[in-house]
Design an enzyme around this catalytic site. Structure first.
Site, PDB file in Angstrom:
ATOM      1  CG  ASP A   8      29.302 -40.121 -22.036  1.00  0.00           C
ATOM      2  OD1 ASP A   8      28.804 -40.906 -21.212  1.00  0.00           O
ATOM      3  OD2 ASP A   8      29.400 -38.893 -21.819  1.00  0.00           O
ATOM      4  CG  ASN A  56      33.575 -45.280 -15.310  1.00  0.00           C
ATOM      5  OD1 ASN A  56      33.950 -45.626 -16.418  1.00  0.00           O
ATOM      6  ND2 ASN A  56      32.897 -44.146 -15.127  1.00  0.00           N
TER       7      ASN A  56
HETATM    8  C1  FPP Z   1      29.566 -44.328 -20.509  1.00  0.00           C
HETATM    9  O1  FPP Z   1      28.178 -44.145 -20.576  1.00  0.00           O
HETATM   10  C2  FPP Z   1      29.878 -45.711 -20.757  1.00  0.00           C
HETATM   11  C3  FPP Z   1      30.539 -46.515 -19.873  1.00  0.00           C
HETATM   12  C4  FPP Z   1      31.019 -46.053 -18.554  1.00  0.00           C
HETATM   13  C5  FPP Z   1      30.781 -47.931 -20.194  1.00  0.00           C
HETATM   14  C6  FPP Z   1      31.171 -48.255 -21.599  1.00  0.00           C
HETATM   15  C7  FPP Z   1      30.888 -49.684 -21.826  1.00  0.00           C
HETATM   16  C8  FPP Z   1      30.337 -50.218 -22.940  1.00  0.00           C
HETATM   17  C9  FPP Z   1      30.068 -49.441 -24.158  1.00  0.00           C
HETATM   18  C10 FPP Z   1      29.914 -51.638 -23.006  1.00  0.00           C
HETATM   19  C11 FPP Z   1      30.932 -52.682 -23.005  1.00  0.00           C
HETATM   20  C12 FPP Z   1      32.222 -52.366 -23.652  1.00  0.00           C
HETATM   21  C13 FPP Z   1      32.926 -53.260 -24.399  1.00  0.00           C
HETATM   22  C14 FPP Z   1      34.288 -52.904 -24.869  1.00  0.00           C
HETATM   23  C15 FPP Z   1      32.387 -54.566 -24.754  1.00  0.00           C
HETATM   24  P1  FPP Z   1      27.412 -43.658 -19.279  1.00  0.00           P
HETATM   25  O2  FPP Z   1      26.997 -44.842 -18.499  1.00  0.00           O
HETATM   26  O3  FPP Z   1      28.265 -42.676 -18.532  1.00  0.00           O
HETATM   27  O4  FPP Z   1      26.171 -42.955 -19.914  1.00  0.00           O
HETATM   28  P2  FPP Z   1      25.422 -41.641 -19.373  1.00  0.00           P
HETATM   29  O5  FPP Z   1      26.412 -40.508 -19.483  1.00  0.00           O
HETATM   30  O6  FPP Z   1      24.280 -41.503 -20.308  1.00  0.00           O
HETATM   31  O7  FPP Z   1      24.997 -41.943 -17.962  1.00  0.00           O
END
Ligand code: FPP
Length: 236
Positions: A8, A56
């Site tokens: 996250d 998501n």
């Molecule tokens: C949550 O952060 C993250 C995600 C919904 C996506 C996770 C994806 C990756 C780390 C990149 C690709 C993955 C792989 C396996 C190559 P958020 O967007 O909710 O962050 P925030 O809470 O700060 O808005």
């Protein structure tokens, strides 16, 4: 040992730099590479990463398609690196709502690394633990004599997991929130929880090793008292 990670904080990482959210996800993908290598080096058997939850889908379409493009590209480019480290790739979650291009790269990555006997790298995409549990119940409803082993086998089938879901030993969540967000609810029954404030793109090999060191200091009792030997569940 099975380590699961809720990655996250990509969006906040990007916002702090006045960058689009997709730039945060790209930086997050780099952290994924560092942590996968660190986990394999540490002798972790299974690493499960939460890349895209079923909820998501509610994000803006541009962010969703940006994430899928990134995941597809990552699977294509990282398969070779996984082969070199003998890491077996397995994507868990629903497959019926993914676009054909991503699906193809998932199947290709899984097929290419099928024989790899090192770490099991599971990437959760369109995953919801509640959906998986409910779907397993639906599939088992006409069977009699269901026990824990049968349930776990069915859960693996629902999740497209290569092997029945191993229980999670350590769950890491970055980004400062302290919740499970519908991730591996069955598998985390006895997981040790490790919450860190740093944002996912800032999480690196040393942060991962620190989480393992902290885990090693935990006293895992599985319902027993400290002096009793470890015996896993006696029900189901
Ligand atoms: C949550 O952060 C993250 C995600 C919904 C996506 C996770 C994806 C990756 C780390 C990149 C690709 C993955 C792989 C396996 C190559 P958020 O967007 O909710 O962050 P925030 O809470 O700060 O808005």
């Amino acid at each position: 040992m099975h380590v699961a990670v809720i990655m996250d904080g990509n969006g906040r990482w990007a916002a702090r730099r006045h960058l689009p959210r997709t730039a945060g996800h790209r930086a997050g993908a780099k952290a994924v590479d560092a942590v996968v290598t660190a986990a394999a080096r540490a002798g972790i058997d299974t690493l499960t990463l939460y890349a895209f939850s079923a909820d998501n889908w509610n994000r803006p379409p541009a962010e969703v398609s940006g994430l899928f493009t990134l995941l597809r590209r990552h699977l294509l480019t990282q398969t070779q690196r996984c082969l070199e480290q003998s890491i077996r790739i397995n994507v868990i979650g629903r497959r019926d709502r993914l676009d054909p291009g991503l699906l193809q790269s998932i199947e290709r990555g899984e097929r290419a690394t099928l024989h790899c006997s090192g770490m099991h790298l599971r990437i959760a995409i369109d995953y919801s633990a509640q959906y998986s549990l409910l779907e397993a119940c639906r599939r088992l409803q006409l069977e009699s004599g269901i026990d824990k082993s049968r349930f776990v086998t069915c859960l693996a089938e629902v999740d497209h997991a290569a092997v029945p879901a191993p229980t999670v030993d350590l769950l890491i969540r970055t980004g400062g929130e302290q919740r499970l967000s519908d991730f591996l609810l069955w598998e985390c029954a006895y997981a040790e929880l490790h919450f860190v404030n740093c944002l996912w793109p800032e999480f690196d090999a040393s942060a991962f090793e620190e989480a393992l060191a902290e885990f090693a200091r935990r006293d895992r009792r599985f319902g027993r008292i400290a002096s009793q030997p470890e015996v896993r569940s006696n029900h189901g």
